[in-house]
Design a protein around this motif. Structure first.
Motif, mmCIF file in Angstrom:
data_model
loop_
_atom_site.group_PDB
_atom_site.id
_atom_site.type_symbol
_atom_site.label_atom_id
_atom_site.label_comp_id
_atom_site.label_asym_id
_atom_site.label_seq_id
_atom_site.Cartn_x
_atom_site.Cartn_y
_atom_site.Cartn_z
ATOM 1 N N SER A 1 -51.737 -100.015 -59.851
ATOM 2 C CA SER A 1 -50.718 -100.634 -58.591
ATOM 3 C C SER A 1 -51.603 -101.757 -58.262
ATOM 4 C CB SER A 1 -50.419 -99.578 -57.820
ATOM 5 O OG SER A 1 -49.624 -98.525 -58.055
ATOM 6 N N SER A 2 -52.654 -101.632 -57.562
ATOM 7 C CA SER A 2 -53.490 -102.541 -56.932
ATOM 8 C C SER A 2 -53.605 -103.840 -57.658
ATOM 9 C CB SER A 2 -54.800 -102.212 -56.208
ATOM 10 O OG SER A 2 -54.690 -101.084 -55.481
ATOM 11 N N LEU B 1 -39.245 -98.009 -57.156
ATOM 12 C CA LEU B 1 -39.432 -96.710 -57.569
ATOM 13 C C LEU B 1 -38.488 -95.729 -58.157
ATOM 14 C CD1 LEU B 1 -41.891 -95.497 -54.735
ATOM 15 C CD2 LEU B 1 -42.520 -96.158 -57.061
ATOM 16 N N THR B 2 -37.265 -96.150 -57.412
ATOM 17 C CA THR B 2 -35.890 -95.313 -57.882
ATOM 18 C C THR B 2 -35.416 -95.401 -59.337
ATOM 19 O OG1 THR B 2 -34.361 -96.741 -57.291
ATOM 20 C CG2 THR B 2 -35.052 -95.666 -55.588
ATOM 21 N N ASN C 1 -49.790 -94.186 -73.920
ATOM 22 C CA ASN C 1 -50.686 -93.023 -74.036
ATOM 23 C C ASN C 1 -50.220 -91.909 -72.805
ATOM 24 O OD1 ASN C 1 -51.819 -94.038 -71.890
ATOM 25 N ND2 ASN C 1 -53.908 -93.948 -72.617
ATOM 26 N N HIS C 2 -49.130 -92.092 -72.415
ATOM 27 C CA HIS C 2 -48.688 -91.229 -70.995
ATOM 28 C C HIS C 2 -47.243 -91.374 -71.070
ATOM 29 C CE1 HIS C 2 -49.798 -94.728 -69.019
ATOM 30 N NE2 HIS C 2 -48.950 -94.650 -68.063
ATOM 31 N N PRO C 3 -46.560 -90.319 -70.631
ATOM 32 C CA PRO C 3 -45.236 -90.526 -70.301
ATOM 33 C C PRO C 3 -44.874 -91.309 -69.256
ATOM 34 C CG PRO C 3 -45.829 -88.196 -70.462
ATOM 35 C CD PRO C 3 -47.274 -88.907 -70.454
ATOM 36 N N ILE C 4 -43.970 -92.104 -68.931
ATOM 37 C CA ILE C 4 -43.599 -92.837 -67.935
ATOM 38 C C ILE C 4 -43.388 -91.977 -66.691
ATOM 39 C CG2 ILE C 4 -40.992 -92.888 -68.291
ATOM 40 C CD1 ILE C 4 -40.921 -95.782 -67.109
ATOM 41 N N GLY C 5 -43.899 -92.327 -65.510
ATOM 42 C CA GLY C 5 -43.811 -91.761 -64.265
ATOM 43 C C GLY C 5 -45.026 -90.397 -64.333
ATOM 44 N N ARG D 1 -48.669 -92.950 -61.250
ATOM 45 C CA ARG D 1 -47.872 -93.277 -60.308
ATOM 46 C C ARG D 1 -47.359 -94.484 -60.952
ATOM 47 N NH1 ARG D 1 -46.493 -92.910 -54.666
ATOM 48 N NH2 ARG D 1 -46.035 -94.936 -53.983
ATOM 49 N N ILE D 2 -45.884 -94.620 -60.901
ATOM 50 C CA ILE D 2 -45.359 -95.784 -61.456
ATOM 51 C C ILE D 2 -45.549 -97.076 -60.538
ATOM 52 C CG2 ILE D 2 -42.979 -95.726 -60.512
ATOM 53 C CD1 ILE D 2 -41.754 -96.204 -63.353
#
Ligand code: NAP
Length: 557
Positions: free
Chosen positions: A198-199, A289-290, A333-337, A340-341
């Motif tokens: 995120s940063s 985020l929603t 390589n990872h499910p969305i969410g 942290r999205i």
């Protein structure tokens, strides 16, 4: 009866070195805790490591830093005057505005006299003979207190990666979580950003607009949703203000993450492809985020999750002109969410700029940093400045830095060596009268932090008042209640897709850290109910005792 200091209720400590409560940290949690405890007439000392209040918003002042929860919801609800008088300027407040708000709260509620800045808490030790905590600070002083509250923040302990040669680099090195207070000018510089969480996703577009050249070193691609940030109109502010009681109630009681949104009534595979796409398009256009709330099973069912992940991957391919770069930016390589999205402004489009390069360090890892370059296999990427957007030792890192010594000489670090153990995220057995705000085992980082902070602070303040009113001196989580809660937190987490990602939620970003899913995933509404029920049953699962009963309690716990 032992020489127990009773909870004074006098408002001011008779002896300046003795308090009813020591609070560690003056971020949003510590400030509200101080306000509530003072309201009970207790003497409180807050120690804050930073040079001012604001916690995470004091330290994280990197370019582009802003909250990913909408301003009208990322704010205190405890004072109606405060929420009515404060004007948020944008849908997502930028960091300087949130810091200004934190300072306004400190001034408005006259909190500053009880906050000691520039002071780190190094040690806290429980004296079982007196039922008192001794708290030692970086100025070499020791104070005593009946209670200690850790308001140390979940994402406060910046992680500097262990990369060979980093200290040999001749240019400036910055960490997004520990950004300088003076302006940083990247004009005419070649800048390298390591990390794509995120940063980085917030700072990359802003740095790219300033720098001569920006090289982004990506190990794991992340899913990011456009923020669609915009100025708030007076009408929008008024609409929230006039509905605040209901907005706050819904956030606390009905939402899993404490953010008001339309709740889905169906799963992703209950809709046909066209209807599903239309819903994803609408949320993508709305932003934020929603997005993960389009359907009710996106973090539960991999096939459902794939539909959302594929949609975002397609969007990335549409935005990014170079197909190879687009491919690298598509998370695979990872499910969305499950991590942290992220929420961005022009992150993917930034890679269309001629002065931006993406380097894949998953297939070509960084070997070392030289005096003027980041060296990957077979190539030196020359840079004049480095930005480490490499995250935090999350949830436990700031607690672990304090040498906390409980019953029988056991330290919290010893107890948590295989992962944090708490009852409700609020207390850990063997550490009487020590509370944690938004600790591991509570919804915490999976929620709108201010909603969770206010809930914990209110619960702790009510609990301290309950003890005082009944002449109780010591409170401690029982081992049995704690074991059951830890098992429950784990069980709920493993019924979702979250543990499938190597995320900081799991401690996976810190070499050697035990991999345990740390926050409680049951949702803020359900969790609040559990905490309220525990309190209503006389703090079920906690042992509470008057001074003369304490020794007995210690033996039985
Ligand atoms: P992060 O999500 O942990 O991301 C760290 C990044 O650095 C990852 O891309 C990671 O790669 C990379 N990295 C770490 N060590 C590395 C190494 N040795 N070599 C190469 N790459 C390395 O940290 P963050 O971006 O600071 O965000 C942390 C959390 O803070 C967020 O999830 C969010 O909850 C919060 N936050 C919120 C906001 C907001 O409100 N808008 C903004 C910023 C942060 P791997 O993934 O491969 O480990």
């Amino acid at each position: 009866m032992s020489a127990v200091q009773s909870i004074s209720g006098k408002g001011h400590a008779a002896n300046a070195e003795t308090y009813d409560v020591v609070v560690v940290g003056a971020g949003f949690a510590g400030m509200y805790m101080l306000h509530r405890l003072r309201g009970l007439g207790l003497s409180v000392r807050v120690f804050e490591q930073g040079g001012d209040v604001g916690g995470t918003w004091y330290w994280n002042r990197y370019p582009g830093a802003r909250c990913d929860v909408e301003s009208m919801q990322y704010s205190y609800s405890f004072s109606d005057e405060l929420q009515q008088e404060w004007d948020w300027s944008e849908r997502y407040a930028p960091q300087p505005e949130i810091l200004k708000y934190a300072n306004h709260v400190a001034d408005r509620f006259k909190l500053r006299p009880d906050i000691q800045l520039d002071t780190r808490v190094d040690r806290a030790a429980f004296d079982e003979s007196a039922n008192i905590w001794s708290v030692t600070t970086s100025d070499g002083k020791t104070v005593t207190a009946k209670f200690v509250v850790l308001a140390t923040g979940c994402l406060s302990n910046a992680k500097v990666p262990e990369i060979k040669g980093l200290s040999d680099f001749k240019g400036k090195v910055y960490h997004t979580g520990h950004w300088p207070h003076e302006p940083v000018d990247f004009a005419w510089l070649r800048v390298g950003v390591i990390g794509t969480g995120s940063s980085a996703i917030q700072s990359v577009p802003v740095i790219a607009a300033q720098a001569k050249h920006l090289t982004v070193f990506q190990r794991t691609a992340n899913f990011s949703i456009p923020a669609r940030n915009t100025a708030l109109t007076p009408e929008e502010r008024d609409s929230s203000r006039s509905n605040y009681p209901e907005i706050r109630r819904i956030a606390r009681e009905e939402m899993r993450n404490g953010i008001v949104q339309e709740l889905p009534d169906r799963g992703a595979l209950d809709d046909g492809a066209n209807a599903r796409r239309a819903k994803y398009e609408a949320r993508w256009a709305y932003g934020g985020l929603t997005f993960m709330g389009v359907y009710n099973n996106l973090v539960l069912d991999k096939a459902a999750n794939d539909t959302a992940a594929d949609f975002v991957r397609e969007k990335i391919a549409e935005i990014v002109s170079n197909p190879q770069t687009a491919k690298l930016l598509q998370p695979d390589n990872h499910p969305i969410g499950s991590k942290r999205i992220c929420v961005d402004t022009d992150y993917y489009a930034t890679f269309n700029r001629p002065n931006v390069t993406l380097v894949d360090i998953r297939s070509n890892p960084i070997e070392e940093i030289t005096s003027n370059a980041v060296r990957t296999v077979g190539r030196d990427h020359e840079v004049d400045a480095l930005v480490l957007a490499t995250g935090f030792d999350a949830m436990t890192g700031s607690v672990a830095k304090i040498d906390i010594c409980g019953r029988d000489g056991q330290t919290l670090n010893q107890k948590w060596a295989e992962g944090p153990k708490t009852y409700l995220g609020l207390m850990s057995a063997g550490f009487p009268n020590l509370f944690i705000i938004t600790g591991p085992g509570s919804p915490s980082v999976l929620s709108n932090m201010i909603v969770s902070i206010e809930q914990h602070v209110d619960w702790i303040a009510d609990c301290v008042a309950y003890m005082r009113d009944r002449g109780l001196e010591v409170m401690e989580a029982s081992k049995e209640a704690e074991d059951k809660w830890v098992a429950h937190v784990n069980e709920v987490a493993h019924s979702t897709l979250y543990p499938q990602a190597n995320s900081w939620y799991m401690g996976a970003n810190i070499p050697g850290k035990p991999q345990i899913f740390m926050p409680y995933i049951g949702g803020v509404g359900a969790y609040r109910q559990i905490c309220n029920n525990v309190a209503a049953k006389g703090y079920e699962g906690f042992a509470m005792a008057a001074a003369e009963q304490v020794q007995k309690m210690a033996v039985s716990s």
